[in-house]
Design a protein around this motif. Structure first.
Motif, mmCIF file in Angstrom:
data_model
loop_
_atom_site.group_PDB
_atom_site.id
_atom_site.type_symbol
_atom_site.label_atom_id
_atom_site.label_comp_id
_atom_site.label_asym_id
_atom_site.label_seq_id
_atom_site.Cartn_x
_atom_site.Cartn_y
_atom_site.Cartn_z
ATOM 1 N N SER A 129 0.845 -1.196 0.000
ATOM 2 C CA SER A 129 0.000 0.000 0.000
ATOM 3 C C SER A 129 0.882 1.248 0.000
ATOM 4 O O SER A 129 2.064 1.186 0.344
ATOM 5 C CB SER A 129 -0.883 0.006 1.245
ATOM 6 N N PRO A 130 0.303 2.385 -0.352
ATOM 7 C CA PRO A 130 1.074 3.629 -0.276
ATOM 8 C C PRO A 130 1.615 3.883 1.133
ATOM 9 O O PRO A 130 2.725 4.384 1.297
ATOM 10 C CB PRO A 130 0.071 4.711 -0.701
ATOM 11 N N THR A 131 0.834 3.514 2.155
ATOM 12 C CA THR A 131 1.301 3.682 3.531
ATOM 13 C C THR A 131 2.522 2.804 3.801
ATOM 14 O O THR A 131 3.493 3.255 4.410
ATOM 15 C CB THR A 131 0.178 3.350 4.531
ATOM 16 N N ALA A 132 2.470 1.561 3.340
ATOM 17 C CA ALA A 132 3.601 0.651 3.548
ATOM 18 C C ALA A 132 4.847 1.172 2.825
ATOM 19 O O ALA A 132 5.948 1.126 3.368
ATOM 20 C CB ALA A 132 3.252 -0.751 3.063
ATOM 21 N N ARG A 133 4.655 1.674 1.622
ATOM 22 C CA ARG A 133 5.805 2.236 0.883
ATOM 23 C C ARG A 133 6.390 3.438 1.629
ATOM 24 O O ARG A 133 7.600 3.590 1.714
ATOM 25 C CB ARG A 133 5.377 2.664 -0.514
ATOM 26 N N ARG A 134 5.503 4.271 2.169
ATOM 27 C CA ARG A 134 5.965 5.449 2.928
ATOM 28 C C ARG A 134 6.738 5.010 4.171
ATOM 29 O O ARG A 134 7.797 5.561 4.474
ATOM 30 C CB ARG A 134 4.766 6.332 3.293
ATOM 31 N N TYR A 138 8.341 2.202 4.557
ATOM 32 C CA TYR A 138 9.617 1.644 4.093
ATOM 33 C C TYR A 138 10.628 2.756 3.818
ATOM 34 O O TYR A 138 11.747 2.729 4.322
ATOM 35 C CB TYR A 138 9.401 0.797 2.829
ATOM 36 N N TRP A 139 10.234 3.737 3.004
ATOM 37 C CA TRP A 139 11.178 4.795 2.630
ATOM 38 C C TRP A 139 11.536 5.694 3.816
ATOM 39 O O TRP A 139 12.682 6.168 3.902
ATOM 40 C CB TRP A 139 10.647 5.599 1.450
ATOM 41 N N ASN A 140 10.613 5.902 4.741
ATOM 42 C CA ASN A 140 10.949 6.652 5.953
ATOM 43 C C ASN A 140 11.982 5.895 6.790
ATOM 44 O O ASN A 140 12.891 6.499 7.366
ATOM 45 C CB ASN A 140 9.700 6.954 6.777
ATOM 46 N N ALA A 199 15.598 7.147 7.702
ATOM 47 C CA ALA A 199 16.014 7.214 9.106
ATOM 48 C C ALA A 199 17.309 6.441 9.326
ATOM 49 O O ALA A 199 18.207 6.905 10.040
ATOM 50 C CB ALA A 199 14.914 6.675 10.012
ATOM 51 N N GLY A 200 17.428 5.273 8.710
ATOM 52 C CA GLY A 200 18.660 4.491 8.835
ATOM 53 C C GLY A 200 19.831 5.193 8.176
ATOM 54 O O GLY A 200 20.938 5.234 8.722
ATOM 55 N N ALA A 201 19.589 5.746 6.984
ATOM 56 C CA ALA A 201 20.655 6.441 6.261
ATOM 57 C C ALA A 201 21.164 7.655 7.028
ATOM 58 O O ALA A 201 22.342 8.022 6.914
ATOM 59 C CB ALA A 201 20.161 6.861 4.878
ATOM 60 N N LEU A 202 20.311 8.269 7.815
ATOM 61 C CA LEU A 202 20.728 9.417 8.623
ATOM 62 C C LEU A 202 21.320 8.991 9.967
ATOM 63 O O LEU A 202 22.334 9.538 10.410
ATOM 64 C CB LEU A 202 19.542 10.357 8.864
ATOM 65 N N SER A 203 20.694 8.028 10.609
ATOM 66 C CA SER A 203 21.122 7.685 11.973
ATOM 67 C C SER A 203 22.429 6.899 12.012
ATOM 68 O O SER A 203 23.182 7.021 12.982
ATOM 69 C CB SER A 203 20.020 6.938 12.717
ATOM 70 N N VAL A 244 20.626 -0.231 14.463
ATOM 71 C CA VAL A 244 19.792 0.554 13.539
ATOM 72 C C VAL A 244 19.136 -0.354 12.504
ATOM 73 O O VAL A 244 17.946 -0.208 12.214
ATOM 74 C CB VAL A 244 20.622 1.669 12.860
ATOM 75 N N VAL A 245 19.895 -1.288 11.964
ATOM 76 C CA VAL A 245 19.322 -2.230 10.991
ATOM 77 C C VAL A 245 18.159 -2.987 11.637
ATOM 78 O O VAL A 245 17.088 -3.137 11.045
ATOM 79 C CB VAL A 245 20.387 -3.190 10.442
ATOM 80 N N GLY A 246 18.348 -3.438 12.857
ATOM 81 C CA GLY A 246 17.273 -4.142 13.557
ATOM 82 C C GLY A 246 16.076 -3.254 13.819
ATOM 83 O O GLY A 246 14.925 -3.644 13.574
ATOM 84 N N ALA A 247 16.322 -2.057 14.299
ATOM 85 C CA ALA A 247 15.219 -1.142 14.626
ATOM 86 C C ALA A 247 14.397 -0.789 13.386
ATOM 87 O O ALA A 247 13.185 -0.604 13.480
ATOM 88 C CB ALA A 247 15.773 0.127 15.271
ATOM 89 N N ARG A 248 15.046 -0.743 12.238
ATOM 90 C CA ARG A 248 14.320 -0.429 11.001
ATOM 91 C C ARG A 248 13.267 -1.485 10.674
ATOM 92 O O ARG A 248 12.299 -1.203 9.983
ATOM 93 C CB ARG A 248 15.284 -0.348 9.812
ATOM 94 N N PHE A 249 13.456 -2.719 11.153
ATOM 95 C CA PHE A 249 12.502 -3.781 10.841
ATOM 96 C C PHE A 249 11.209 -3.699 11.662
ATOM 97 O O PHE A 249 10.189 -4.235 11.236
ATOM 98 C CB PHE A 249 13.135 -5.164 11.052
ATOM 99 N N LEU A 250 11.244 -3.067 12.812
ATOM 100 C CA LEU A 250 10.039 -3.031 13.659
ATOM 101 C C LEU A 250 8.818 -2.427 12.959
ATOM 102 O O LEU A 250 7.741 -3.019 12.992
ATOM 103 C CB LEU A 250 10.325 -2.321 14.979
ATOM 104 N N PRO A 251 8.927 -1.279 12.305
ATOM 105 C CA PRO A 251 7.743 -0.730 11.628
ATOM 106 C C PRO A 251 7.255 -1.593 10.466
ATOM 107 O O PRO A 251 6.089 -1.527 10.090
ATOM 108 C CB PRO A 251 8.212 0.639 11.114
ATOM 109 N N PHE A 252 8.125 -2.414 9.898
ATOM 110 C CA PHE A 252 7.727 -3.252 8.765
ATOM 111 C C PHE A 252 6.700 -4.306 9.184
ATOM 112 O O PHE A 252 5.874 -4.714 8.379
ATOM 113 C CB PHE A 252 8.930 -3.976 8.161
ATOM 114 N N THR A 253 6.762 -4.743 10.435
ATOM 115 C CA THR A 253 5.847 -5.773 10.907
ATOM 116 C C THR A 253 4.406 -5.367 10.657
ATOM 117 O O THR A 253 3.615 -6.148 10.118
ATOM 118 C CB THR A 253 6.084 -6.025 12.411
ATOM 119 N N ARG A 254 4.089 -4.163 11.024
ATOM 120 C CA ARG A 254 2.710 -3.687 10.874
ATOM 121 C C ARG A 254 2.429 -3.190 9.451
ATOM 122 O O ARG A 254 1.388 -3.497 8.873
ATOM 123 C CB ARG A 254 2.456 -2.569 11.881
ATOM 124 N N ALA A 255 3.371 -2.440 8.878
ATOM 125 C CA ALA A 255 3.144 -1.840 7.565
ATOM 126 C C ALA A 255 2.938 -2.896 6.480
ATOM 127 O O ALA A 255 2.126 -2.720 5.579
ATOM 128 C CB ALA A 255 4.309 -0.932 7.197
#
Length: 177
Positions: free
Chosen positions: A64-69, A71-73, A77-81, A106-117
């Protein structure tokens, strides 16, 4: 199915890089077999996802557009942090040995939002495993085992390879749910 294959390949490539890069501090008699095992795990994922993909049983709906958003967020966030945290550890806190652990966290933390999205519960245990390894590695490094980061990074690499491989094995019917 295409998105799952791409995700498995990205995870496996990241895992392989963690293994290959961080075995450099290992004695040769350990580094070579560990690198070989990591390479074999990567080849297995590659074989299962690209060369012999599992049969497609359910049509995959595009994200979905939300899931894509999300992902890219997370990518942003990873690229900056990662560089901000690495700079902090290297220049402000003089703890450069913790940089690889910060990357793992950071790599691990990036996966948490993917669970729901993406409605993909596999991401939650992977996220917690990577973040737990990073935290454990930091604690060990700062207390009793200064050389922990390299070994922890190799374990994180195998965690990524294992999660990538388990998804391809489970979808192919080789494992029972």
């Amino acid at each position: 199915m295409r998105g799952k294959r791409i995700g498995a390949l990205i995870g496996a490539l990241g895992g392989l890089l963690f293994v290959l890069i961080n075995t450099g501090a290992f004695p040769v008699q350990f580094a070579v077999p560990v690198r070989g095992l990591g390479t074999l795990a990567f080849v297995f994922v590659l074989w299962r996802t690209v060369l012999r993909p599992p049969p497609q049983t359910i049509a995959e709906t595009p994200p979905s557009p939300t899931a894509r958003r999300v992902y890219w967020n997370c990518v942003l966030a990873g690229a900056l942090s990662i560089p901000i945290g690495a700079n902090l550890l290297n220049r402000v806190l003089p703890l450069p040995q913790l940089t690889v652990l910060w990357v793992i966290f950071v790599v691990g933390a990036r996966f948490l939002p993917f669970t729901r999205a993406f409605a993909a519960p596999v991401f939650k245990p992977l996220a917690w495993v990577l973040m737990g390894l990073a935290a454990t590695g930091a604690a060990l490094t700062l207390t009793v085992w200064p050389a922990a980061p390299g070994s922890i990074a190799v374990l994180a690499g195998f965690a990524l390879l294992g999660f990538s491989a388990s998804g391809t094995v489970k979808r192919s019917g080789l494992l029972l749910d």
